[in-house]
Design a protein around this motif. Sequence first.
Motif, mmCIF file in Angstrom:
data_model
loop_
_atom_site.group_PDB
_atom_site.id
_atom_site.type_symbol
_atom_site.label_atom_id
_atom_site.label_comp_id
_atom_site.label_asym_id
_atom_site.label_seq_id
_atom_site.Cartn_x
_atom_site.Cartn_y
_atom_site.Cartn_z
ATOM 1 N N VAL A 86 4.021 8.963 -12.657
ATOM 2 C CA VAL A 86 5.464 9.066 -12.416
ATOM 3 C C VAL A 86 5.755 9.077 -10.915
ATOM 4 N N ALA A 87 4.937 9.786 -10.147
ATOM 5 C CA ALA A 87 5.125 9.828 -8.696
ATOM 6 C C ALA A 87 4.981 8.439 -8.086
ATOM 7 N N LEU A 88 3.987 7.683 -8.538
ATOM 8 C CA LEU A 88 3.769 6.325 -8.006
ATOM 9 C C LEU A 88 4.937 5.417 -8.339
ATOM 10 N N ALA A 110 -1.805 -0.928 -12.171
ATOM 11 C CA ALA A 110 -0.887 -1.595 -13.088
ATOM 12 C C ALA A 110 0.267 -2.253 -12.340
ATOM 13 N N ALA A 111 0.683 -1.637 -11.219
ATOM 14 C CA ALA A 111 1.802 -2.174 -10.438
ATOM 15 C C ALA A 111 1.368 -3.182 -9.388
ATOM 16 N N GLY A 112 0.046 -3.361 -9.216
ATOM 17 C CA GLY A 112 -0.448 -4.312 -8.229
ATOM 18 C C GLY A 112 -0.339 -3.837 -6.797
ATOM 19 N N VAL A 113 -0.431 -2.507 -6.585
ATOM 20 C CA VAL A 113 -0.388 -1.964 -5.231
ATOM 21 C C VAL A 113 -1.670 -1.192 -4.955
ATOM 22 N N ASP A 114 -2.026 -1.098 -3.686
ATOM 23 C CA ASP A 114 -3.216 -0.371 -3.280
ATOM 24 C C ASP A 114 -2.851 1.062 -2.919
ATOM 25 N N THR A 155 0.840 -1.201 0.000
ATOM 26 C CA THR A 155 0.000 0.000 0.000
ATOM 27 C C THR A 155 0.873 1.248 0.000
ATOM 28 N N ILE A 156 0.408 2.244 -0.734
ATOM 29 C CA ILE A 156 1.053 3.558 -0.788
ATOM 30 C C ILE A 156 0.053 4.574 -0.260
ATOM 31 N N VAL A 189 -2.355 8.415 -10.230
ATOM 32 C CA VAL A 189 -1.728 7.580 -9.201
ATOM 33 C C VAL A 189 -2.447 6.244 -9.084
ATOM 34 N N VAL A 190 -3.773 6.285 -9.048
ATOM 35 C CA VAL A 190 -4.567 5.060 -8.884
ATOM 36 C C VAL A 190 -4.372 4.118 -10.067
ATOM 37 N N GLU A 191 -4.401 4.641 -11.284
ATOM 38 C CA GLU A 191 -4.223 3.797 -12.465
ATOM 39 C C GLU A 191 -2.843 3.152 -12.473
#
Length: 362
Positions: free
Chosen positions: A320-322, A89-93, A63-64, A83-85
Amino acid sequence: MTRLKGRVTLATVAGSAGVSVATVSKVLNGRSDVSPVTRARVQEILQKHGYVGRRPDPVQRDTIELFYQGVVNAYSVEVIQGVVEAGQAAGVDIVLNSRPKHPPATGTTATNGATRITAASTGRAARWIRQLIASGRRAAIGLTSELSDADLAALARARVPLVVIDPANTPEPEVTSVGSTNFAGGMVAAQHLLSLGHRRIAYVGGQPTSGCNRARMSGFRSAMDAAGATVPPEYVWLSDFLYDDGLAGGSSVLDLRDRPTAIFAGSDEVALGILEAARARGLRVPEDLSLVGFDDTEVARLASPPLTTVRQPLREMGAVALRTALQLAAGEQVASHHVELATSLIVRGSAAPLELSSVAAS
């Protein structure tokens, strides 16, 4: 078939089907060593009686924390979506959290403009970090947030990676941030209005301490200076990037005796407020007033007339931030502590040549 009463267990299903508990378990687990006839009978009974087995423990996902200060507006919705999208794609919440702004306190601001660490601010930062750690956050992303020295110190001690999007105050060199080419955006906005023949151009923007606002205004002034066009002090109104600020700032500059023929708004929402201020004074856009916004949010396309604006790649900034936050969380080096994505001018219907306007005709 009579529906079984009470809680349905493997044993009750097995008894109803005339098989062993082990056989029912094999059917549930998709084992192949069960005859088709027996499998069909067991599955029918399971379905008939609505058997719900014990669900396996869910897989723990990273989670982030995405935190912001102030209100969610058209700009922040676009960034949050990015950020959510990227998180999907990265498999994180992504956990969205609102943090209150730091209250002003006597004696907390040093002569060089930096914020001193006080006992109160240190306590608030410590509580926040404890919550981040207890929740298992891998990293934190701040959206247009003002971070105190206490916040940064607490994050560093806890080793929680931080990425800031459009920081409200100028970040320390070691703080990783993502933004856009605000200076170039401010310059291209002014150059567009100048190319249309305007020289009396006002700026209505955000807080004077905001890094992105200072950059936009500096780019605006640079283009004006290069063209030999002066910007009187009364042509500059700084408050915030919201609709009400545009309404107040627009009212102020449009009530001047030598009112501007064009206004560069620091955000699309500010531009909407200016549109209303112009309408209330019987001024038409772009016939009586040319207007350029900043952001290219949905409201720019829905405005009447549609806004000419400087586009920020807001969703890409969030993505990019994510990705950068995940890199830092994995202990990887990032190419740069400050990333600026390119802005571009989107021409629509809110700005027109000065010679075509009623101001020039009069």
